[in-house]
Design a protein around this motif. Structure first.
Motif, PDB file in Angstrom:
ATOM      1  N   UNK A 165       0.830  -1.207   0.000  1.00 27.26           N
ATOM      2  CA  UNK A 165       0.000   0.000   0.000  1.00 27.26           C
ATOM      3  C   UNK A 165       0.863   1.254   0.000  1.00 27.26           C
ATOM      4  N   UNK A 166       2.042   1.192   0.610  1.00 27.81           N
ATOM      5  CA  UNK A 166       2.965   2.322   0.582  1.00 27.81           C
ATOM      6  C   UNK A 166       3.442   2.590  -0.840  1.00 27.81           C
ATOM      7  N   UNK A 167       3.686   1.535  -1.593  1.00 29.15           N
ATOM      8  CA  UNK A 167       4.148   1.718  -2.973  1.00 29.15           C
ATOM      9  C   UNK A 167       3.042   2.207  -3.890  1.00 29.15           C
ATOM     10  N   UNK A 171       0.050  12.653   1.046  1.00 33.46           N
ATOM     11  CA  UNK A 171       1.092  12.469   2.054  1.00 33.46           C
ATOM     12  C   UNK A 171       0.538  11.779   3.293  1.00 33.46           C
ATOM     13  N   UNK A 172      -0.701  12.053   3.639  1.00 34.53           N
ATOM     14  CA  UNK A 172      -1.295  11.443   4.839  1.00 34.53           C
ATOM     15  C   UNK A 172      -1.427   9.932   4.700  1.00 34.53           C
ATOM     16  N   UNK A 173      -1.799   9.439   3.534  1.00 32.59           N
ATOM     17  CA  UNK A 173      -1.896   7.992   3.353  1.00 32.59           C
ATOM     18  C   UNK A 173      -0.519   7.335   3.397  1.00 32.59           C
ATOM     19  N   UNK A 174       0.497   8.034   2.909  1.00 34.64           N
ATOM     20  CA  UNK A 174       1.856   7.499   3.011  1.00 34.64           C
ATOM     21  C   UNK A 174       2.318   7.430   4.466  1.00 34.64           C
ATOM     22  N   UNK A 175       1.991   8.458   5.236  1.00 37.65           N
ATOM     23  CA  UNK A 175       2.378   8.460   6.652  1.00 37.65           C
ATOM     24  C   UNK A 175       1.652   7.373   7.432  1.00 37.65           C
ATOM     25  N   UNK A 176       0.384   7.153   7.120  1.00 35.77           N
ATOM     26  CA  UNK A 176      -0.361   6.089   7.803  1.00 35.77           C
ATOM     27  C   UNK A 176       0.198   4.708   7.483  1.00 35.77           C
TER      28      UNK A 176
END
Length: 93
Positions: free
Chosen positions: A16-18, A24-29
């Protein structure tokens, strides 16, 4: 059985990170989810070998520092650009 579940959670959160590169918020989560699942794996490994739990506190300290740094970057990006889309953020500015 729990170890396989935590390993699959790590790989799903890396996946999910890729894939989530818009916000940016979804990457941080997803980064926090990776840190939490790695913490679970480390707890299981250390409890299996009866190691000292000092490293767990160091790991949690670094995870909290990473989270607070990410949130401060998110707040500064929202204040300067108005949203957390990477497409509206020009690096060459």
């Amino acid at each position: 059985m729990l170890v396989y579940f935590l390993i699959s959670v790590v790989f799903l959160s890396l996946f999910s990170f890729c894939l989530n590169r818009k916000h940016l918020l979804s990457l941080l989560l997803s980064l926090e989810f990776i840190a939490l699942s790695l913490f679970g794996l480390i707890v299981l490994k250390f409890s299996y070998y009866n190691y000292e739990s000092f490293f767990l506190m160091v790991f949690l300290t670094f995870a909290v520092c990473e989270g607070s740094l990410g949130l401060s970057i998110l707040v500064s990006m929202v204040r300067t650009h108005g949203n957390d889309y990477f497409s509206s953020f020009n690096v060459l500015w």
